[in-house]
Design a protein around this motif. Structure first.
Motif, short mmCIF file in Angstrom:
data_model
loop_
_atom_site.label_atom_id
_atom_site.label_comp_id
_atom_site.label_asym_id
_atom_site.label_seq_id
_atom_site.Cartn_x
_atom_site.Cartn_y
_atom_site.Cartn_z
N ARG A 173 112.57 20.31 52.78
CA ARG A 173 112.69 19.73 54.11
C ARG A 173 113.42 20.71 55.05
NH1 ARG A 173 111.67 14.19 54.21
NH2 ARG A 173 111.53 13.23 52.13
N ARG A 174 113.10 20.60 56.32
CA ARG A 174 113.75 21.46 57.32
C ARG A 174 115.26 21.25 57.27
NH1 ARG A 174 114.50 21.00 63.24
NH2 ARG A 174 114.57 23.10 64.09
N ARG A 188 103.25 24.70 55.01
CA ARG A 188 104.53 24.84 55.71
C ARG A 188 104.30 24.44 57.17
NH1 ARG A 188 106.16 30.66 55.55
NH2 ARG A 188 104.89 30.81 57.43
N PHE A 189 105.19 23.64 57.73
CA PHE A 189 104.93 23.14 59.09
C PHE A 189 106.23 22.82 59.81
CE2 PHE A 189 105.45 19.43 56.47
CZ PHE A 189 106.11 18.51 57.27
N LYS A 190 106.08 22.65 61.13
CA LYS A 190 107.19 22.22 61.96
C LYS A 190 106.73 21.10 62.87
CE LYS A 190 110.82 23.81 65.11
NZ LYS A 190 111.48 24.99 65.73
N ARG A 210 102.48 18.60 65.44
CA ARG A 210 102.77 19.40 64.25
C ARG A 210 102.04 20.74 64.33
NH1 ARG A 210 100.70 17.42 58.37
NH2 ARG A 210 98.71 17.74 59.43
N HIS A 211 102.75 21.79 63.94
CA HIS A 211 102.10 23.08 63.78
C HIS A 211 102.24 23.53 62.34
CE1 HIS A 211 100.50 27.04 64.39
NE2 HIS A 211 101.61 27.59 63.90
N SER A 263 102.06 26.53 59.79
CA SER A 263 102.15 27.98 59.88
C SER A 263 101.68 28.70 58.62
CB SER A 263 103.60 28.40 60.18
OG SER A 263 104.48 27.90 59.18
N GLY A 298 113.81 26.73 58.05
CA GLY A 298 113.48 26.43 59.44
C GLY A 298 112.27 25.53 59.57
N GLN A 299 111.46 25.48 58.51
CA GLN A 299 110.27 24.64 58.50
C GLN A 299 110.18 23.91 57.17
OE1 GLN A 299 106.72 26.79 59.59
NE2 GLN A 299 107.59 27.54 61.49
N ALA A 300 109.52 22.77 57.18
CA ALA A 300 109.34 21.98 55.96
C ALA A 300 108.09 22.45 55.22
CB ALA A 300 109.22 20.50 56.31
#
Length: 227
Positions: free
Chosen positions: A22-23, A40-42, A49-50, A52, A72-74
């Motif tokens: 988790r972030r 992996r996403f934010k 949602r993006h 990456s 920094g990202q989940a």
């Protein structure tokens, strides 16, 4: 890298939608995926949602965690996953004593940076067909290298929403673009299955060369484009 991690890791199984990280959490281990996909996403404050990165069999998720105090990202499992887990401290100890292992980590980091730079150009400058074409060419080569694809066909668990969240498009735009690509006899994506009709033509349609991938996939891309 995969062989080295398999030597020192322990098997784990994760269910679909399980949060691998988790972030804001401190990564405690890295995973070598053997079966299944992860992303992996934010999430933005308004719920957008993006994505990456997609992880698939043969990928290490994620060596960048070795230098991260917190994520920094989940990262979440898109399908059920079978993997090899290696404790962070074990890898850090090996980095200090094994030059070959350290070289693999550095090489992997460089490849990831080159891929990220290429995708920044794609998302900033290229059309819908070029974005989807590049992503599908890349994913197919990665699956083929992991013995999960052949004859330009493979299982493909990503939804149109997953593709939209990676390429910065709406799901409606992705749907329309995939229909056009099917109509143009480039590919067919349906029922969690991908078929590429003509890899070389698909690659040319999005100016894909595979130059930002690792050496094996670069050479395979050259072979397919020359065919």
């Amino acid at each position: 890298m995969s062989g080295l991690i398999a030597e020192i890791g322990s098997p784990v199984r994760l269910r679909r939608h399980h949060y691998i990280l988790r972030r804001g959490e401190r990564p405690g281990a890295v995973l070598l995926l053997q079966d299944g996909w992860a992303a992996r996403f934010k999430l933005l404050p308004d719920g957008r949602r993006h994505i990456s990165q997609f992880y698939m069999p043969g990928d290490v998720c994620d060596l960048s965690w070795l230098v991260s105090k917190e994520a920094g990202q989940a990262v979440t499992a898109l399908t059920p996953i079978r993997a090899i887990s290696v404790d962070r401290q074990t890898i850090e100890s090996r980095l200090g004593s094994d030059a070959g292992f350290s070289h693999c980590v550095a090489a992997d980091s460089l490849i990831r940076l080159e891929a990220q730079a290429e995708w920044m150009v794609t998302l900033g400058c290229r059309s819908a067909i070029e974005r989807l074409g590049q992503l599908i060419c890349e994913l197919y080569l990665r699956l083929e290298r992991a013995d999960r694809a052949g004859n330009f066909k493979c299982d493909f668990p990503l939804s149109q929403q997953h593709l939209a969240d990676f390429t910065g498009m709406s799901s409606v735009h992705v749907c329309r673009t995939l229909r056009r690509m099917k109509r143009d006899r480039l590919l067919d994506l349906r029922r969690r299955s991908l078929a590429i009709f003509d890899f070389a033509r698909l690659a040319r349609s999005c100016a894909f060369s595979g130059a930002y991938l690792d050496e094996d996939r670069r050479e395979r891309s050259k072979q397919l484009l020359a065919a």
